[in-house]
Design an enzyme around this catalytic site. Structure first.
Site, PDB file in Angstrom:
ATOM      1  N   ASP A  29       0.852  -1.191   0.000  1.00 42.54           N
ATOM      2  CA  ASP A  29       0.000   0.000   0.000  1.00 42.54           C
ATOM      3  C   ASP A  29       0.886   1.239   0.000  1.00 42.54           C
ATOM      4  O   ASP A  29       1.886   1.312   0.729  1.00 42.54           O
ATOM      5  CB  ASP A  29      -0.912  -0.013   1.231  1.00 42.54           C
ATOM      6  CG  ASP A  29      -2.058   0.979   1.102  1.00 42.54           C
ATOM      7  OD1 ASP A  29      -3.216   0.527   0.987  1.00 42.54           O
ATOM      8  OD2 ASP A  29      -1.790   2.199   1.108  1.00 42.54           O
ATOM      9  N   ILE A  30       0.510   2.224  -0.801  1.00 42.39           N
ATOM     10  CA  ILE A  30       1.306   3.443  -0.933  1.00 42.39           C
ATOM     11  C   ILE A  30       1.226   4.304   0.329  1.00 42.39           C
ATOM     12  O   ILE A  30       2.087   5.161   0.553  1.00 42.39           O
ATOM     13  CB  ILE A  30       0.826   4.237  -2.183  1.00 42.39           C
ATOM     14  CG1 ILE A  30       1.934   5.118  -2.729  1.00 42.39           C
ATOM     15  CG2 ILE A  30      -0.433   5.033  -1.894  1.00 42.39           C
ATOM     16  CD1 ILE A  30       1.636   5.689  -4.105  1.00 42.39           C
ATOM     17  N   ASN A  85     -12.650  -2.781   2.546  1.00 45.56           N
ATOM     18  CA  ASN A  85     -13.526  -1.614   2.600  1.00 45.56           C
ATOM     19  C   ASN A  85     -14.463  -1.676   1.397  1.00 45.56           C
ATOM     20  O   ASN A  85     -14.003  -1.881   0.260  1.00 45.56           O
ATOM     21  CB  ASN A  85     -12.697  -0.334   2.552  1.00 45.56           C
ATOM     22  CG  ASN A  85     -11.818  -0.170   3.775  1.00 45.56           C
ATOM     23  OD1 ASN A  85     -12.182  -0.590   4.867  1.00 45.56           O
ATOM     24  ND2 ASN A  85     -10.650   0.424   3.601  1.00 45.56           N
ATOM     25  N   GLY A  91     -15.965   3.028   3.367  1.00 43.64           N
ATOM     26  CA  GLY A  91     -14.766   3.847   3.207  1.00 43.64           C
ATOM     27  C   GLY A  91     -13.909   3.448   2.022  1.00 43.64           C
ATOM     28  O   GLY A  91     -12.703   3.712   1.995  1.00 43.64           O
ATOM     29  N   GLN A  92     -14.530   2.827   1.010  1.00 40.99           N
ATOM     30  CA  GLN A  92     -13.759   2.403  -0.166  1.00 40.99           C
ATOM     31  C   GLN A  92     -13.467   3.603  -1.058  1.00 40.99           C
ATOM     32  O   GLN A  92     -14.377   4.318  -1.462  1.00 40.99           O
ATOM     33  CB  GLN A  92     -14.551   1.348  -0.962  1.00 40.99           C
ATOM     34  CG  GLN A  92     -13.787   0.828  -2.168  1.00 40.99           C
ATOM     35  CD  GLN A  92     -14.520  -0.292  -2.896  1.00 40.99           C
ATOM     36  OE1 GLN A  92     -15.650  -0.653  -2.535  1.00 40.99           O
ATOM     37  NE2 GLN A  92     -13.896  -0.830  -3.922  1.00 40.99           N
ATOM     38  N   HIS A  98     -10.294  -4.864  -3.414  1.00 36.74           N
ATOM     39  CA  HIS A  98      -8.962  -5.090  -2.847  1.00 36.74           C
ATOM     40  C   HIS A  98      -9.094  -5.493  -1.390  1.00 36.74           C
ATOM     41  O   HIS A  98      -9.974  -5.032  -0.673  1.00 36.74           O
ATOM     42  CB  HIS A  98      -8.066  -3.852  -2.976  1.00 36.74           C
ATOM     43  CG  HIS A  98      -8.672  -2.589  -2.477  1.00 36.74           C
ATOM     44  ND1 HIS A  98      -9.615  -1.876  -3.186  1.00 36.74           N
ATOM     45  CD2 HIS A  98      -8.469  -1.879  -1.324  1.00 36.74           C
ATOM     46  CE1 HIS A  98      -9.964  -0.802  -2.504  1.00 36.74           C
ATOM     47  NE2 HIS A  98      -9.297  -0.776  -1.365  1.00 36.74           N
ATOM     48  N   HIS A 100      -7.048  -5.405   2.072  1.00 41.31           N
ATOM     49  CA  HIS A 100      -5.920  -4.867   2.832  1.00 41.31           C
ATOM     50  C   HIS A 100      -5.435  -5.952   3.794  1.00 41.31           C
ATOM     51  O   HIS A 100      -6.245  -6.579   4.473  1.00 41.31           O
ATOM     52  CB  HIS A 100      -6.350  -3.684   3.709  1.00 41.31           C
ATOM     53  CG  HIS A 100      -6.785  -2.467   2.984  1.00 41.31           C
ATOM     54  ND1 HIS A 100      -5.973  -1.355   2.828  1.00 41.31           N
ATOM     55  CD2 HIS A 100      -7.965  -2.153   2.389  1.00 41.31           C
ATOM     56  CE1 HIS A 100      -6.637  -0.415   2.180  1.00 41.31           C
ATOM     57  NE2 HIS A 100      -7.854  -0.872   1.902  1.00 41.31           N
TER      58      HIS A 100
HETATM   59  P1  DGP Z   1      -9.601   1.941   0.190  1.00 45.50           P
HETATM   60  O1  DGP Z   1     -10.176   2.100  -1.206  1.00 45.50           O
HETATM   61  O2  DGP Z   1      -9.979   3.056   1.094  1.00 45.50           O
HETATM   62  O3  DGP Z   1      -9.908   0.584   0.794  1.00 45.50           O
HETATM   63  O4  DGP Z   1      -8.021   2.034   0.097  1.00 45.50           O
HETATM   64  C1  DGP Z   1      -7.289   2.121  -1.085  1.00 45.50           C
HETATM   65  C2  DGP Z   1      -5.854   1.947  -0.740  1.00 45.50           C
HETATM   66  O5  DGP Z   1      -5.118   1.948  -1.938  1.00 45.50           O
HETATM   67  C3  DGP Z   1      -5.256   3.046   0.140  1.00 45.50           C
HETATM   68  O6  DGP Z   1      -4.821   2.452   1.364  1.00 45.50           O
HETATM   69  C4  DGP Z   1      -4.087   3.587  -0.637  1.00 45.50           C
HETATM   70  C5  DGP Z   1      -3.878   2.572  -1.727  1.00 45.50           C
HETATM   71  N1  DGP Z   1      -3.481   3.151  -2.992  1.00 45.50           N
HETATM   72  C6  DGP Z   1      -4.172   4.082  -3.701  1.00 45.50           C
HETATM   73  N2  DGP Z   1      -3.511   4.397  -4.826  1.00 45.50           N
HETATM   74  C7  DGP Z   1      -2.399   3.616  -4.841  1.00 45.50           C
HETATM   75  C8  DGP Z   1      -1.321   3.471  -5.772  1.00 45.50           C
HETATM   76  O7  DGP Z   1      -1.256   4.116  -6.819  1.00 45.50           O
HETATM   77  N3  DGP Z   1      -0.353   2.585  -5.445  1.00 45.50           N
HETATM   78  C9  DGP Z   1      -0.397   1.829  -4.285  1.00 45.50           C
HETATM   79  N4  DGP Z   1       0.619   0.983  -4.070  1.00 45.50           N
HETATM   80  N5  DGP Z   1      -1.400   1.937  -3.397  1.00 45.50           N
HETATM   81  C10 DGP Z   1      -2.378   2.831  -3.680  1.00 45.50           C
END
Ligand code: DGP
Length: 112
Positions: A29-30, A85, A91-92, A98, A100
């Site tokens: 995760d970034i 999420n 909170g997606q 995906h 986590h």
């Molecule tokens: P969520 O949709 O809220 O469940 O979380 C999305 C997650 O994806 C968030 O923790 C950050 C991650 N993320 C978003 N954009 C990128 C990206 O371009 N690269 C990576 N490695 N992770 C990302």
């Protein structure tokens, strides 16, 4: 709807990829929320848990098995948390299914 994760799958944008096969991919995760935080995604464009159908059984099964394998490889033998999420209330933010996986510290419960 394509998302940033489609670009990671196609290698148009870089990611720290931990695992990849025909069905799924795991990458860090970034914006990590724990010492170890990676995502497992299906390569198929599925927007969220709410869009899963019986046809996706093998894909989801493989994602969860990969999550467990990579967690062990990442040293999470003491435990971890898997979160999906889902949609607005969940909170997606990225509209591509995906999972986590967070670990490397004691995680609080319940989440906010
Ligand atoms: P969520 O949709 O809220 O469940 O979380 C999305 C997650 O994806 C968030 O923790 C950050 C991650 N993320 C978003 N954009 C990128 C990206 O371009 N690269 C990576 N490695 N992770 C990302």
């Amino acid at each position: 709807m394509s998302s940033i994760f489609s670009k990671i799958i196609s290698k148009q944008i870089p990611a720290d990829i931990l695992y990849e096969d025909d069905l799924c991919m795991a990458f860090r995760d970034i914006n990590p929320q724990a010492p170890t935080h990676f995502l497992v995604i299906p390569k198929k464009e599925i927007q969220s848990m709410a869009d899963l159908t019986a046809d996706d059984q093998a894909i989801v099964g493989q994602c969860l098995i990969v999550a467990a394998q990579v967690a062990l490889e990442e040293g999470l033998a003491n435990g971890y948390r898997l979160i999906a999420n889902t949609l607005e209330d969940g909170g997606q933010e990225v509209p591509h299914l995906h999972f986590h996986i967070l670990g490397g510290r004691k995680l609080n419960w319940p989440p906010g």
